[in-house]
Design an enzyme around this catalytic site. Structure first.
Site, PDB file in Angstrom:
ATOM      1  N   GLU A 171      -5.387  -8.048  -1.493  1.00 11.48           N
ATOM      2  CA  GLU A 171      -6.224  -7.582  -0.024  1.00 11.48           C
ATOM      3  C   GLU A 171      -7.756  -7.537  -0.634  1.00 11.48           C
ATOM      4  OE1 GLU A 171      -4.553  -5.825   2.648  1.00 11.48           O
ATOM      5  OE2 GLU A 171      -2.439  -6.277   2.489  1.00 11.48           O
TER       6      GLU A 171
ATOM      7  N   GLU B  14       1.096  -1.197   0.179  1.00 11.06           N
ATOM      8  CA  GLU B  14      -0.065   0.304   0.047  1.00 11.06           C
ATOM      9  C   GLU B  14       0.679   1.556   0.325  1.00 11.06           C
ATOM     10  OE1 GLU B  14      -2.722  -0.085   2.898  1.00 11.06           O
ATOM     11  OE2 GLU B  14      -4.078  -1.452   2.116  1.00 11.06           O
TER      12      GLU B  14
HETATM   13  C1  BGP Z   1      -4.466  -2.932   5.172  1.00 11.27           C
HETATM   14  C2  BGP Z   1      -3.041  -3.197   5.104  1.00 11.27           C
HETATM   15  C3  BGP Z   1      -3.230  -4.587   6.358  1.00 11.27           C
HETATM   16  C4  BGP Z   1      -4.723  -4.781   7.275  1.00 11.27           C
HETATM   17  C5  BGP Z   1      -6.046  -4.529   6.531  1.00 11.27           C
HETATM   18  C6  BGP Z   1      -6.969  -4.199   7.100  1.00 11.27           C
HETATM   19  O1  BGP Z   1      -3.914  -1.396   5.084  1.00 11.27           O
HETATM   20  O2  BGP Z   1      -2.088  -3.595   4.159  1.00 11.27           O
HETATM   21  O3  BGP Z   1      -1.990  -4.836   6.823  1.00 11.27           O
HETATM   22  O4  BGP Z   1      -4.422  -4.586   7.805  1.00 11.27           O
HETATM   23  O5  BGP Z   1      -5.511  -2.758   5.635  1.00 11.27           O
HETATM   24  O6  BGP Z   1      -6.992  -2.978   7.628  1.00 11.27           O
HETATM   25  P1  BGP Z   1      -7.011  -3.273   9.120  1.00 11.27           P
HETATM   26  O7  BGP Z   1      -5.844  -4.495   9.727  1.00 11.27           O
HETATM   27  O8  BGP Z   1      -6.908  -1.641   9.465  1.00 11.27           O
HETATM   28  O9  BGP Z   1      -8.689  -3.611   9.491  1.00 11.27           O
END
Ligand code: BGP
Length: 480
Positions: free
Chosen positions: A376, A182
């Site tokens: 993701e 990201e």
């Molecule tokens: C993205 C990241 C992850 C992750 C995911 C979910 O921004 O790459 O590392 O954790 O989002 O976000 P969160 O864990 O804050 O719910």
């Protein structure tokens, strides 16, 4: 049964990051990483933005990354569960500070290298391809104190050395790589994204875009090294994606939506097309920014573009120029967004928009004409264990089902998507909140926000559902 079958070679799987899963934060010679300084609770958000009071952990704070879910010791059990679901790929990240504890050590840390050797061997023994991110929100803390992290050009060569080390070591084991997770997060949570710490009065935008330039050059150098060392590997970039909708058809709103999208596309335009877009140059000029570049940078960026576009998608975003409308904001993977009246939200305020996934995938395809990899996607929710010990996460199945169905539509629209690794396939620490309570997994982990719990792993209802999705090449989304 949906009519659409995904290609046989489609990379179904799940995704994790070192700092959110491994724990063992100083074990076997690992150095302190930036994420190890992020406490759970109130103080976390300001720190992720760059207000960092101390470069050592403080007494009396709870740091969720220090133990996380102990994946460092428990990965064989976890990988066996992923294999049972039929995973073809697991996305993980390497913690830079396991390999180079200070980021500038004369030689890499053999124990750190060995850990990932064993991890990749375990995956391959189960027929699971490792998909490896070089930097998922972590920088060795020493580099923050000494150089100011990515604001300094020094980081470029240090990162290149790290990348070369791991490419050489894992050349026979890892064929899918990603450079910066990201990368556009640097503009929203600069300490999380790039280890940037600000003092009062710092020219924040200037520092951010200079750091962005350093990461973009480092990313291109990693692409070059990967292509030289592992010619049969593919290396991609990684965007926190999710298109902006204009709140109305007022051209002012539409234009603002385009500008907001460009804030993120900017990074991928450089990584994929190999040069700074005209709109970025104008943005720098309008904001009085001057980015220091070395004479060789333009050629490096141009010659070493990525092979594929990795992206995360959780939600779409909405924007408006109307001061009344923007009073009604919601969150969504950290990016501020106006609440969209047509869409529901998760418990954490993240908008749920499966159609937006198809729109985003199509736009990325139209723009870059390169394979896409969904690295993701997922639904953060509170889960509870029923008296009979089962965990009914029908809401998660519903989210995933609708998103996978839209991904199938995107493929039928002509978008080349090579894989789908859903986020947090086993419950891990939330990046934005530091909570364990915000769960994404098919596998439950007995651990709470304060660090209590046995770490026991338990299958949720979605476990069997995802197994059937993969076994049917995505044709069976109903769980029959
Ligand atoms: C993205 C990241 C992850 C992750 C995911 C979910 O921004 O790459 O590392 O954790 O989002 O976000 P969160 O864990 O804050 O719910």
């Amino acid at each position: 049964m949906s009519a659409f079958r995904f290609p046989k070679h489609f990379l179904w799987g799940g995704a994790l990051a070192a700092n959110q899963a491994e724990g063992a934060y100083l074990e076997d010679g690992k150095g302190l990483s930036t994420v190890d300084l992020l406490p759970a609770g109130e103080a976390r958000r300001a720190m992720m933005k760059g207000e960092v009071p101390s470069l050592t952990p403080l007494d009396g704070q709870f740091y969720p990354s220090h133990e996380a879910i102990d994946f460092y010791h428990r990965y064989p059990e976890d990988i066996a569960l992923f294999a049972e679901m039929g995973f073809k790929a697991l996305r993980v990240s390497i913690a830079w500070a396991r390999i180079y504890p200070t980021g500038e050590d004369a030689a890499p840390n053999e124990a750190g290298l060995l850990f990932y050797d064993n991890l990749f061997d375990e995956l391959l023994a189960h027929g699971i391809q490792p998909v490896v991110t070089l930097a998922h929100f972590d920088v060795p803390v020493n580099l923050v104190g000494k150089y100011g992290s990515w604001r300094s050009r020094e980081l470029v060569a240090l990162f290149e050395t790290y990348a070369i080390t791991v490419f050489k070591r894992y050349m026979d084991k890892v064929k899918y790589w990603l450079t910066f997770n990201e990368i556009n997060m640097l503009l929203h949570l600069p300490f999380l994204g790039a280890g940037l710490v600000f003092k009062e009065g710092d020219p924040i935008k200037q520092i951010q875009y200079q750091a962005a330039h350093h990461q973009l050059v480092a990313s291109a150098l990693a692409v070059r090294a990967c292509h030289e060392i592992i010619p049969d590997a593919k290396i991609g970039c990684m965007l926190a994606a999710g298109n902006f909708y204009p709140y109305t058809c007022n051209p002012e709103d539409v234009f603002l939506g385009m500008e907001k999208d460009r804030e993120s596309y900017f990074f991928i335009d450089v990584q994929s097309r190999g040069e700074y877009p005209g709109y970025a140059k104008r943005f720098f000029k309008d904001h009085g920014l001057s980015i220091e570049m070395q004479p060789e940078d333009a050629a490096i960026l141009k010659q070493h573009t990525v092979d594929y576009i990795g992206f995360s998608y959780y939600s779409s975003r909405t924007t408006s120029t109307d001061p009344e409308i923007i009073k009604n904001m919601t969150s969504g993977n950290v990016f501020g967004s106006v609440a969209n009246p047509y869409l529901q939200k998760s418990e954490w305020g993240w908008t749920i928009d499966p159609k937006g996934f198809r729109i985003t995938a199509n736009q990325l395809h139209d723009r870059y004409q390169k394979p896409l990899f969904v690295v993701e996607n997922g639904f953060g929710a509170t889960d509870s264990i029923l008296p009979d010990g089962s965990i009914d996460d029908t809401y998660r199945i519903d989210y995933l089902k609708r998103h996978i169905a839209e991904m199938a539509e995107a493929i039928q629209d002509g978008v080349d998507i090579i894989g789908y690794t859903s986020w947090g396939c086993i419950d891990i620490v939330s990046a934005s909140s530091g909570e364990m309570k915000k769960r994404y997994g098919y596998v439950y982990v007995d651990r709470d926000n304060e660090g209590n719990g046995s770490m026991k792993r338990m299958k949720k209802k979605s476990f069997d559902w995802y197994r059937k999705v993969i076994a049917s090449d995505g044709a069976n989304l109903g769980g029959e």
